[in-house]
Design an enzyme around this catalytic site. Sequence first.
Site, PDB file in Angstrom:
ATOM      1  N   CYS A 134       0.788  -1.239   0.000  1.00  0.00           N
ATOM      2  CA  CYS A 134       0.000   0.000   0.000  1.00  0.00           C
ATOM      3  C   CYS A 134       0.818   1.286   0.000  1.00  0.00           C
ATOM      4  O   CYS A 134       0.797   2.031  -0.978  1.00  0.00           O
ATOM      5  CB  CYS A 134      -0.930   0.003   1.216  1.00  0.00           C
ATOM      6  SG  CYS A 134      -2.093  -1.353   1.180  1.00  0.00           S
TER       7      CYS A 134
HETATM    8  N1  LIG Z   1      -2.975  -5.413   2.292  1.00  0.00           N
HETATM    9  C1  LIG Z   1      -3.355  -4.312   2.908  1.00  0.00           C
HETATM   10  O1  LIG Z   1      -2.908  -4.000   4.004  1.00  0.00           O
HETATM   11  C2  LIG Z   1      -4.367  -3.357   2.299  1.00  0.00           C
HETATM   12  C3  LIG Z   1      -4.871  -2.319   3.080  1.00  0.00           C
HETATM   13  C4  LIG Z   1      -5.783  -1.445   2.535  1.00  0.00           C
HETATM   14  C5  LIG Z   1      -6.121  -1.585   1.205  1.00  0.00           C
HETATM   15  N2  LIG Z   1      -5.599  -2.589   0.451  1.00  0.00           N
HETATM   16  C6  LIG Z   1      -6.009  -2.693  -0.935  1.00  0.00           C
HETATM   17  O2  LIG Z   1      -6.801  -3.857  -1.107  1.00  0.00           O
HETATM   18  C7  LIG Z   1      -6.605  -4.387  -2.416  1.00  0.00           C
HETATM   19  C8  LIG Z   1      -6.228  -5.856  -2.289  1.00  0.00           C
HETATM   20  O3  LIG Z   1      -4.965  -5.945  -1.666  1.00  0.00           O
HETATM   21  P1  LIG Z   1      -4.479  -7.238  -0.884  1.00  0.00           P
HETATM   22  O4  LIG Z   1      -3.314  -6.819  -0.071  1.00  0.00           O
HETATM   23  O5  LIG Z   1      -5.624  -7.899  -0.199  1.00  0.00           O
HETATM   24  O6  LIG Z   1      -3.996  -8.154  -2.106  1.00  0.00           O
HETATM   25  P2  LIG Z   1      -3.632  -9.711  -2.054  1.00  0.00           P
HETATM   26  O7  LIG Z   1      -2.660  -9.938  -3.152  1.00  0.00           O
HETATM   27  O8  LIG Z   1      -3.281 -10.132  -0.668  1.00  0.00           O
HETATM   28  O9  LIG Z   1      -4.998 -10.446  -2.421  1.00  0.00           O
HETATM   29  C9  LIG Z   1      -5.633 -10.252  -3.621  1.00  0.00           C
HETATM   30  C10 LIG Z   1      -6.371 -11.530  -3.981  1.00  0.00           C
HETATM   31  O10 LIG Z   1      -7.095 -11.252  -5.171  1.00  0.00           O
HETATM   32  C11 LIG Z   1      -7.031 -12.382  -6.014  1.00  0.00           C
HETATM   33  N3  LIG Z   1      -7.320 -11.961  -7.375  1.00  0.00           N
HETATM   34  C12 LIG Z   1      -6.532 -11.305  -8.260  1.00  0.00           C
HETATM   35  N4  LIG Z   1      -7.212 -11.059  -9.387  1.00  0.00           N
HETATM   36  C13 LIG Z   1      -8.455 -11.559  -9.218  1.00  0.00           C
HETATM   37  C14 LIG Z   1      -9.608 -11.607 -10.029  1.00  0.00           C
HETATM   38  N5  LIG Z   1      -9.619 -11.068 -11.256  1.00  0.00           N
HETATM   39  N6  LIG Z   1     -10.695 -12.228  -9.556  1.00  0.00           N
HETATM   40  C15 LIG Z   1     -10.702 -12.791  -8.311  1.00  0.00           C
HETATM   41  N7  LIG Z   1      -9.635 -12.761  -7.497  1.00  0.00           N
HETATM   42  C16 LIG Z   1      -8.530 -12.148  -7.944  1.00  0.00           C
HETATM   43  C17 LIG Z   1      -5.636 -12.928  -5.803  1.00  0.00           C
HETATM   44  O11 LIG Z   1      -5.538 -14.281  -6.185  1.00  0.00           O
HETATM   45  C18 LIG Z   1      -5.465 -12.712  -4.298  1.00  0.00           C
HETATM   46  O12 LIG Z   1      -5.872 -13.837  -3.546  1.00  0.00           O
HETATM   47  C19 LIG Z   1      -5.529  -3.526  -3.067  1.00  0.00           C
HETATM   48  O13 LIG Z   1      -6.111  -2.515  -3.842  1.00  0.00           O
HETATM   49  C20 LIG Z   1      -4.839  -2.889  -1.890  1.00  0.00           C
HETATM   50  O14 LIG Z   1      -4.241  -1.654  -2.239  1.00  0.00           O
HETATM   51  C21 LIG Z   1      -4.739  -3.507   0.977  1.00  0.00           C
END
Ligand SMILES: NC(=O)c1ccc[n+]([C@@H]2O[C@H](COP(=O)([O-])OP(=O)(O)OC[C@H]3O[C@@H](n4cnc5c(N)ncnc54)[C@H](O)[C@@H]3O)[C@@H](O)[C@H]2O)c1
Length: 462
Positions: free
Chosen positions: A273
């Site tokens: 992030c």
């Molecule tokens: N990790 C954090 O601390 C955090 C905090 C706030 C916001 N975010 C935001 O949340 C969003 C997700 O981040 P994350 O850290 O959870 O990512 P992550 O990589 O941990 O998880 C994402 C998941 O989405 C799946 N995925 C990818 N493409 C897909 C699709 N087309 N259909 C279905 N599943 C799909 C992946 O296989 C994976 O399991 C991002 O935009 C991130 O910026 C993350």
Amino acid sequence: MDLLSKLHDRSAVVSVIGLGYAGLPLAMAFVDAGFRVLGVDVNPTRVSELNRGESPVEDVASQRLQDHVSAGRFRATGDYAELAHADTITISVPTPLGRGHLPDLSFIESAVDSLAPVLRREQLVVLESTTYPGTTEELIQPRLEAGGMRAGTDFYLGFAPERIDPGGTTSGDLTFKNVPKLVAGATPLCVERVAALYRAVVDTVVPVTSLKTAEMAKLVENAFRMVNVGFANEVALWCDQLGLDVWEVIDAAATKPFGFMPHYPGPGLGGHCIPVDPYYLVWKLKTLDYPARFIELAGEINRSMPAFVVSKIQAALERHGRPLRGSKVLVLGAAYKRDVADTRESPSLDVLSLLIEHGAGAQFHDPHVSSVSVVLSERALAHSEGSLAATRGPSSSSHKEAVKQMERVDLWPAAAEADCVVVCTDHTAYDWETLASRARLIVDARNALRHVSHPRAEIVKL
Ligand SMILES: NC(=O)c1ccc[n+]([C@@H]2O[C@H](COP(=O)([O-])OP(=O)(O)OC[C@H]3O[C@@H](n4cnc5c(N)ncnc54)[C@H](O)[C@@H]3O)[C@@H](O)[C@H]2O)c1
């Protein structure tokens, strides 16, 4: 029954697309609130492990997941067609940066394109992924409306940014439930439904007037952190010039009970992030011919920190009569922050890469991470031992890089043998007293050893 009533009596089927660090805790929160939850993920391995009750995310205990799976309250699938049975669909897929720090919206596009054919009337679609202002309205809405349905009349569309703090919001006073949630919608009817969904899982829902405002607010939150950490890192560089202890300086300033909020330096910024999201704003502003100066400068300073850490290691070793080249250096902590296993954008990997580039014998230990992929520059390649996992970059490019797979070493033998131990991540599992009694020289980029009273090792702070 209409959607609001179904949300109210918890008969709505709630779904989450993307079951990672952000999506899985959210899915669990919906289950805890009494909904039946369907999780959709394109990664078949993830789908199987979740259905076996194995959580890949520290903030979700496997036991909790297992209980929900066995009770039939949560199920994961890779099949988008199953979303036809869902009443709400939250999208939480990655929003990384591509080459040149440009937004990579391919995950959102792919998720929305898979969802569009199964979208039906009365469904609520909410984007949670962090992205630039305009994404929901300009990218998602037209794709979902291409089949003829309209947001606000046939289906509902909103944006509700994720505020999870991995390894943080499950401890202390902050919980998923008591962190306020921003919500926005394409129309007032949409906002009402997004708010109703999230009121089921958080104490305070804060509606804002437009989708773009919510998207921008999330980026401002992340840019605030990035810029302030950048400032703290800059203060560390100033203090180094002045021969002062940056940690003491910041703690002294923090005794002022107003107008100052302490941020601390470190080996650089990591995670999915803070070092990434602000560049979505940089890109958006560039399309308007406007520079995001604070973000660019903070990014530059933060990215320079691994090299600063390595310069501290080099200077400390030279004081002990050893050149960096050929010295054994053990990096503690590969994850980007305390008590998580996430190595995405971790500055520890940059420290490892730079150490290899300088010809040091680099090793790592992390209680949460068993192996890492370190991107090596062309210069580092010349000093790399062992096999490389892959080579990146076109053969014609003058900037070739390769990926080196590194395995975790045993902590105590490696710490005793190392010419220098570098603390990059201050995991609570580490016993700093023992480290200070077994190592010879420690470069502490986190001030983790501040309470150690009689170290055998020389401790060099950032
Ligand atoms: N990790 C954090 O601390 C955090 C905090 C706030 C916001 N975010 C935001 O949340 C969003 C997700 O981040 P994350 O850290 O959870 O990512 P992550 O990589 O941990 O998880 C994402 C998941 O989405 C799946 N995925 C990818 N493409 C897909 C699709 N087309 N259909 C279905 N599943 C799909 C992946 O296989 C994976 O399991 C991002 O935009 C991130 O910026 C993350």
